[in-house]
Design an enzyme around this catalytic site. Structure first.
Site, PDB file in Angstrom:
ATOM      1  N   ARG A  92       0.923  -1.240  -0.009  1.00 26.45           N
ATOM      2  CA  ARG A  92      -0.129  -0.142  -0.091  1.00 26.45           C
ATOM      3  C   ARG A  92       0.962   1.181   0.099  1.00 26.45           C
ATOM      4  NH1 ARG A  92      -2.618  -1.548   3.871  1.00 26.45           N
ATOM      5  NH2 ARG A  92      -4.359  -2.420   2.863  1.00 26.45           N
ATOM      6  N   TYR A  93       1.975   1.258   0.547  1.00 27.96           N
ATOM      7  CA  TYR A  93       2.891   2.392   0.819  1.00 27.96           C
ATOM      8  C   TYR A  93       4.077   2.165  -0.009  1.00 27.96           C
ATOM      9  CZ  TYR A  93      -0.199   3.641   4.442  1.00 27.96           C
ATOM     10  OH  TYR A  93      -1.390   3.693   5.393  1.00 27.96           O
ATOM     11  N   ARG A  96       7.199   0.161   1.933  1.00 30.71           N
ATOM     12  CA  ARG A  96       6.978  -0.781   3.186  1.00 30.71           C
ATOM     13  C   ARG A  96       5.794  -1.777   2.626  1.00 30.71           C
ATOM     14  NH1 ARG A  96       5.658   3.872   4.784  1.00 30.71           N
ATOM     15  NH2 ARG A  96       3.748   4.401   5.836  1.00 30.71           N
ATOM     16  N   CYS A 105      -5.387 -16.727  14.083  1.00 32.31           N
ATOM     17  CA  CYS A 105      -5.175 -16.119  15.423  1.00 32.31           C
ATOM     18  C   CYS A 105      -5.317 -16.670  16.471  1.00 32.31           C
ATOM     19  CB  CYS A 105      -5.954 -14.704  15.296  1.00 32.31           C
ATOM     20  SG  CYS A 105      -5.824 -13.557  13.966  1.00 32.31           S
ATOM     21  N   CYS A 109     -10.983 -11.606  17.376  1.00 34.13           N
ATOM     22  CA  CYS A 109     -11.595 -10.160  17.817  1.00 34.13           C
ATOM     23  C   CYS A 109     -12.771  -9.819  16.916  1.00 34.13           C
ATOM     24  CB  CYS A 109     -10.684  -9.180  17.916  1.00 34.13           C
ATOM     25  SG  CYS A 109      -8.907  -9.425  18.765  1.00 34.13           S
ATOM     26  N   CYS A 112     -12.612  -7.229  14.052  1.00 37.51           N
ATOM     27  CA  CYS A 112     -11.287  -7.263  13.275  1.00 37.51           C
ATOM     28  C   CYS A 112     -11.815  -6.793  11.955  1.00 37.51           C
ATOM     29  CB  CYS A 112     -11.187  -8.686  13.316  1.00 37.51           C
ATOM     30  SG  CYS A 112      -9.715  -8.820  11.898  1.00 37.51           S
ATOM     31  N   ARG A 114     -10.173  -7.460   9.181  1.00 34.15           N
ATOM     32  CA  ARG A 114     -10.224  -8.811   8.409  1.00 34.15           C
ATOM     33  C   ARG A 114     -11.099 -10.035   8.590  1.00 34.15           C
ATOM     34  NH1 ARG A 114      -4.021  -7.635   8.454  1.00 34.15           N
ATOM     35  NH2 ARG A 114      -3.752  -6.623   6.714  1.00 34.15           N
ATOM     36  N   ASP A 273     -12.336   0.487  11.777  1.00 25.90           N
ATOM     37  CA  ASP A 273     -12.471   0.285  10.296  1.00 25.90           C
ATOM     38  C   ASP A 273     -13.946  -0.177  10.279  1.00 25.90           C
ATOM     39  OD1 ASP A 273      -9.831   0.886   9.455  1.00 25.90           O
ATOM     40  OD2 ASP A 273      -9.337  -0.922  10.420  1.00 25.90           O
ATOM     41  N   ASP A 310      -7.916   4.827   8.905  1.00 23.63           N
ATOM     42  CA  ASP A 310      -7.750   3.991   7.534  1.00 23.63           C
ATOM     43  C   ASP A 310      -8.692   4.403   6.775  1.00 23.63           C
ATOM     44  OD1 ASP A 310      -5.615   2.494   6.221  1.00 23.63           O
ATOM     45  OD2 ASP A 310      -5.572   1.191   8.169  1.00 23.63           O
ATOM     46  N   LYS A 317      -3.381   5.319   5.715  1.00 28.78           N
ATOM     47  CA  LYS A 317      -3.867   6.122   7.393  1.00 28.78           C
ATOM     48  C   LYS A 317      -3.370   7.627   7.068  1.00 28.78           C
ATOM     49  CE  LYS A 317      -2.381   1.883   9.976  1.00 28.78           C
ATOM     50  NZ  LYS A 317      -1.810   1.199   8.801  1.00 28.78           N
TER      51      LYS A 317
END
Length: 350
Positions: A92-93, A96, A105, A109, A112, A114, A273, A310, A317
């Site tokens: 995305r950047y 990085r 996981c 959560c 989440c 995702r 999000d 985001d 972000k």
């Protein structure tokens, strides 16, 4: 509850009922949630839960509200798919990129971003897929930082994690390896010497742990963080601003103070999000800004996180921090201090 049940993670609604975390009357409605989103609550996290509505329970115990979807919510709210050049990589950047070697996981959560992708069956890259992802990094010298995420990269075996760290370490253009993980608080016993050995590298390696409430930093979690630090690995934290979990000055202050006492620098405070079925966690941006305003002057700058959003759709972000400069008709004319008092400021600085 039997000792055997106590030692294993809760992974379905029946186990939630057996553990006394939800009522039997909720079993059928929650099975509809279970059919869509995986459940996992580790013994370490379960020991912290007093009720389904406490700040820990709200994060991991499913609710029927998860079946509600607002028009603005998205299955892929931060645009992973549109920025995936090869499976397991999100770019995305410019300097990085993410490497997601798995989508499993220790806990799932309920907020989440995702949540449509992670789960017990989730996305462990095959050897060929992993090599293709690593090959992408080798072919992109402009990428200086790799963020291992998922899923949770510390759910990998020490052998596989060590292989990834070694491969990234061999790339001359990679300066930083960053690992994002819930394991230190959700499953601290998993941070064995063998897993920590796998993180050995001459590169700058940072571990970012996800913590939303001070109660997550149990003695076992605190000890796990100390083990990481003894390896010379610097630690950051990220949190999500969540209704009923940490949406007050007092609760956020307790979390931030606890983190810095443990040598963990608060890094990001994420605005929620717009993932499906998460509206019951949403906190208005203005309330988030007011919480930060309330913390300014009360906690050390070491404890101050960057409040970020985001931009939905994968546009990156942006910081949302409160502003203290005061605009006049033609230029900045003053500044407001943390107590709300107004001061003139020399125009030459603007």
């Amino acid at each position: 509850m039997s000792g055997n049940a106590k030692s294993s993670s809760i992974r379905d609604v029946a186990a939630l009922v057996e553990a006394g975390l939800v009522s039997p009357a909720m079993m059928d409605p929650l099975r509809l949630v279970e059919a869509r989103y995986d459940i996992a609550i580790t013994p370490a996290f379960r020991d912290l839960i007093q009720s389904a509505d406490d700040p820990i329970g709200r994060q991991v115990i499913p609710r029927v509200e998860e079946l509600d979807q607002a028009a603005f919510q998205m299955a892929d709210p931060i645009g992973d798919a549109r920025h995936t050049p090869v499976k397991g990589v999100v770019h995305r950047y410019e300097d990085r990129a993410l490497l997601t070697p798995l989508l499993i996981c220790p806990i799932y959560c309920r907020f989440c971003f995702r949540r449509e992708r992670v789960g017990a069956e989730g996305g462990l890259l095959t050897d060929a897929e992993l090599e293709a992802a690593l090959g992408w990094f080798r072919q992109h010298p402009d990428v200086r930082e790799v963020i291992l995420t998922g899923g949770d990269p510390l759910m990998l075996s020490p052998r596989r994690l060590g292989r990834i760290i070694a491969a990234l370490s061999d790339m001359a253009h990679i300066d930083i390896i960053r690992i994002h993980s819930r394991v230190p608080v959700a499953d601290p016993e998993r941070l064995t010497p063998a897993l920590l050995d796998a993180l050995s590298t001459e590169k700058a390696l940072w571990l970012v742990t996800h913590v939303n409430h001070a109660a997550e930093l149990s003695e076992a979690a605190s000890q796990a963080l100390r083990h990481v630090q003894k390896r010379g690995i610097p630690m950051l934290s990220q949190s999500v601003l969540l209704r009923g979990v940490n949406d007050s000055v007092e609760v956020m202050e307790a979390l931030l103070r606890r983190l810095v006492r443990l040598g963990v620098k608060p890094y990001y405070l994420h605005h929620l999000d717009p993932a499906p079925g998460t509206e019951h966690f949403r906190v208005p941006v203005e309330r988030g800004l007011n919480i930060l305003r309330g913390l300014r002057g009360r906690v050390t700058g070491l404890a101050w996180p960057t409040y970020v959003m985001d931009i939905a759709g994968g546009y990156g972000k942006v910081p949302l921090g409160p502003h203290y400069l005061e605009a006049g008709p033609t230029m900045m004319e003053g500044v407001t201090d943390p107590k709300g008092r107004h001061h003139k400021w020399p125009n030459s600085d603007f």
